[in-house]
Design an enzyme around this catalytic site. Structure first.
Site, PDB file in Angstrom:
ATOM      1  N   ARG A  77       3.801   5.896   2.016  1.00 18.09           N
ATOM      2  CA  ARG A  77       4.320   7.283   2.265  1.00 18.09           C
ATOM      3  C   ARG A  77       4.051   8.170   0.927  1.00 18.09           C
ATOM      4  NH1 ARG A  77      10.741   7.452   0.932  1.00 18.09           N
ATOM      5  NH2 ARG A  77      10.853   5.754  -0.528  1.00 18.09           N
ATOM      6  N   ASP A 135       4.423  -4.229  -7.316  1.00 16.58           N
ATOM      7  CA  ASP A 135       3.775  -3.044  -6.648  1.00 16.58           C
ATOM      8  C   ASP A 135       4.417  -1.767  -7.428  1.00 16.58           C
ATOM      9  OD1 ASP A 135       6.026  -4.160  -5.064  1.00 16.58           O
ATOM     10  OD2 ASP A 135       5.944  -2.133  -3.958  1.00 16.58           O
ATOM     11  N   GLY A 151       0.938  -1.281   0.046  1.00 16.64           N
ATOM     12  CA  GLY A 151       0.069   0.252   0.069  1.00 16.64           C
ATOM     13  C   GLY A 151       0.745   1.190  -0.075  1.00 16.64           C
TER      14      GLY A 151
HETATM   15  P1  AMP Z   1       9.296   0.770  -2.668  1.00 18.61           P
HETATM   16  O1  AMP Z   1      10.142  -0.488  -2.921  1.00 18.61           O
HETATM   17  O2  AMP Z   1      10.048   1.706  -2.543  1.00 18.61           O
HETATM   18  O3  AMP Z   1       8.357   0.789  -3.947  1.00 18.61           O
HETATM   19  O4  AMP Z   1       8.516   0.411  -1.493  1.00 18.61           O
HETATM   20  C1  AMP Z   1       7.861  -0.826  -1.128  1.00 18.61           C
HETATM   21  C2  AMP Z   1       6.738  -0.525  -0.132  1.00 18.61           C
HETATM   22  O5  AMP Z   1       7.262   0.092   1.134  1.00 18.61           O
HETATM   23  C3  AMP Z   1       5.281   0.405  -0.496  1.00 18.61           C
HETATM   24  O6  AMP Z   1       4.365  -0.050   0.240  1.00 18.61           O
HETATM   25  C4  AMP Z   1       5.878   1.912   0.141  1.00 18.61           C
HETATM   26  O7  AMP Z   1       4.740   2.691   0.438  1.00 18.61           O
HETATM   27  C5  AMP Z   1       6.673   1.407   1.367  1.00 18.61           C
HETATM   28  N1  AMP Z   1       7.674   2.442   1.899  1.00 18.61           N
HETATM   29  C6  AMP Z   1       8.712   2.766   1.411  1.00 18.61           C
HETATM   30  N2  AMP Z   1       9.381   3.444   2.132  1.00 18.61           N
HETATM   31  C7  AMP Z   1       8.625   3.886   2.962  1.00 18.61           C
HETATM   32  C8  AMP Z   1       8.590   4.842   4.218  1.00 18.61           C
HETATM   33  N3  AMP Z   1       9.696   5.812   4.399  1.00 18.61           N
HETATM   34  N4  AMP Z   1       7.667   4.997   4.815  1.00 18.61           N
HETATM   35  C9  AMP Z   1       6.389   4.064   4.824  1.00 18.61           C
HETATM   36  N5  AMP Z   1       6.454   3.163   3.675  1.00 18.61           N
HETATM   37  C10 AMP Z   1       7.485   3.068   2.845  1.00 18.61           C
HETATM   38 MG    MG Z   2       6.707   1.103  -4.663  1.00 17.72          MG
END
Ligand code: AMP
Ligand code: MG
Length: 531
Positions: free
Chosen positions: A108, A275, A105
């Protein structure tokens, strides 16, 4: 044209038509049977606008100077909502590095609302780094300046290169610090925080469909598919099972097209989890991405992936297909039989395998792609290129300097027009340069039967082989400067990257191959997911 932010008109279809999470409070939790949760951005101490993409403002019909409009930084830093905004975070799941990860989800990202412009287009505004949401799991919901500069600049650079992508409107610093352990080695540092406003017709990902399928929630899966077809693929007609098959085929086609562009410009996404795959075929989620410098098909900038190299440059076409298969699996319950999904996956491979060599033939300036003679030439090129560290961007850009007269030249002469592409002169031994020299000779011979004049050929090649890309070290230079409070290089790079195919002699320095200081510097050649 709108002269104030308050005049933006919102038409929030996603929240209006899809099921909401009934829980209004903002705490981390599993969210079932809902496409999203309402959540407001967390206010920040001192929002300050440091970069703005005017052409994205124009998509929204904005005709303002955001730097002198005090409420701009307030709104796009997350401190103030405009009338008509209805902020929410999306619920989605995903396969991360090949494994089903369950609910992820928008941890951020907070969607502020859907602007409808004078042409009737919908553009969703989304803040990245605007505080925690129900999907933040163990993380803080924030983003640091370095990753935000990278997202802002790369979104726009990709757009101007002609690569389908989400866009970036603005970059706002928050005046607050964020703790990050950049290399996961127990050394967290306080870094400046920032918020990017991303803009796209929709931010729906493969994972939005997968989460419903994984939970056996076929009703909501169907609603989301029908919603997506109605609003984002209206040309396909009302969503019958047949149309759902055609829609998936269109998603496959767009994904193939996107990846062909990545391979054309030397872009490595770095985290092709499901995702991070847009249902519209847009490049989305700029994290530990990078640009090929020396042509190395096994390269990935993502240190988290250094061992498996699942998301390396050459793997991208295959991984995109793997991701499409996961999406297809999620759609199975909606169709009487899965054959159309399989056919669309097969078509992905066919489209890619046909489009990619045609695109390379165009990069080589050939008027037409003749598989029997050109495929061996192309295969030979990509076998030869990694043998000597050769800058991909400069190599292709300078290839237009060749003509058929080079068929009779010696090796030294043959390498002359592309001399700037070589990273290590010590590698250019008499013996080592022979394979590339042979290839260049074969290329020059092939040009004898090319029907384009040298001039026409050069023009076509320059329109496809960029002179300027967001080289990893350039982004890092802009970040280093921005961290001292000077954002001027961000705006200067944005300016150069608006016309990546033009010569722009005044910006020659930004076309240079990676300098030696950047070879092993963090942020230039290697990036972690910490952002
Ligand atoms: P990503 O691999 O960066 O696309 O992130 C994978 C998941 O981790 C997604 O659900 C993002 O929203 C969540 N995510 C990444 N960084 C953060 C953060 N600093 N705070 C909260 N959720 C995060
Ligand atoms: Mg992502």
């Amino acid at each position: 044209m709108l002269s104030s932010l308050d005049a933006l008109v919102f038409d929030n279809r996603f929240v209006r038509e899809l099921p909401a999470d009934p829980e209004p409070r903002n705490f981390r939790r599993p969210v079932a049977q809902a496409a999203y949760s309402r959540v407001n951005p967390t206010p920040v101490a001192a929002p300050k606008l440091i970069a703005y993409a005017e052409e994205v403002g124009q998509l929204l019909d904005l005709h303002i100077d955001p730097f002198v409009t005090p409420e701009f930084a307030e709104v796009f830093g997350g401190n103030r909502l405009l009338p008509g905004m209805d902020p929410f975070a999306m619920c989605y799941g995903g396969h991360q590095f090949g494994n089903w990860a369950g609910q992820l989800g928008d941890g951020r990202a907070i969607n502020l609302g859907e602007v409808i412009n004078a042409r009737g287009e919908h553009w969703t505004l989304q803040l990245k780094g605007a505080g925690p949401t129900p999907y933040s799991r163990t993380a803080d919901g924030l983003a640091v300046l370095r990753s935000s500069v990278r997202e802002f600049l790369c979104s726009e650079a990709m757009h101007h290169l002609g690569v389908p992508t989400t866009r970036a409107l603005s970059l706002v610093t928050t005046g607050e610090h964020v703790q990050r352990d950049m290399f996961y080695d127990g050394n967290p540092q306080a870094e400046p925080g920032a918020v990017v406003c991303r803009v796209a017709p929709s931010f729906t990902r493969f994972g939005n469909f997968q989460i419903f399928a994984a939970r056996g929630d076929t009703d909501n899966l169907r609603r989301l598919v029908e919603y997506t077809i109605r609003h984002d693929f209206p040309a396909l007609g009302s969503p019958t099972p047949e149309v759902i098959g055609a829609w998936f085929a269109e998603v496959c086609r767009r994904t193939a097209e996107m990846v062909v562009h990545w391979m054309r410009v030397g872009f490595v996404h770095g985290v092709m989890n499901t995702d991070n795959m847009s249902i519209l075929g847009l490049t989305i989620d700029y994290g530990p991405y990078g640009w090929l410098e020396d042509y190395d098909p096994g390269w990935t900038p993502n240190t988290t992936d250094a061992h498996g190299r699942r998301y390396s440059f050459a793997q991208q076409p295959h991984i995109a297909m793997w991701n499409l298969v996961q999406l297809a699996n999620a759609l199975v319950p909606l169709l009487p039989e899965p054959a159309p999904l399989q056919a669309a996956i097969d078509a992905y491979a066919e489209i890619y395998n046909q489009t990619w060599p045609e695109m390379i033939a165009q990069k080589l300036g050939l008027a037409s792609y003749q598989a029997e003679i050109d495929r061996p030439l192309i295969d030979q090129l990509f076998e030869t290129l990694p043998k000597i560290e050769t800058d991909m961007t400069i190599f292709f850009r300078h290839l237009s300097n060749f003509d058929q007269s080079y068929a009779n030249r010696n090796a030294i002469e043959l390498l002359q027009p592309i001399a700037e592409a070589f990273y290590v002169s010590a590698q250019l031994t008499e013996e080592a340069i022979q394979p590339l020299a042979k290839w260049l000779r074969d290329y020059a011979k092939r040009l004898e039967s090319n029907t384009l004049s040298t001039q026409e050929r050069a023009e076509k090649m320059h329109a496809l082989n960029p002179k300027y890309v967001l080289r990893n070290y350039l982004a890092q230079m802009a970040i280093d400067k921005a961290e001292t409070g000077d954002a001027s290089l961000i705006m200067e790079l944005l300016e150069v990257l608006r016309r990546p195919y033009d010569d722009q002699p005044q910006y020659q320095q930004y076309a240079a191959r990676r300098p030696e200081w950047a070879r092993h510097r963090a942020g230039c050649s290697m990036l972690s997911c910490s952002s």
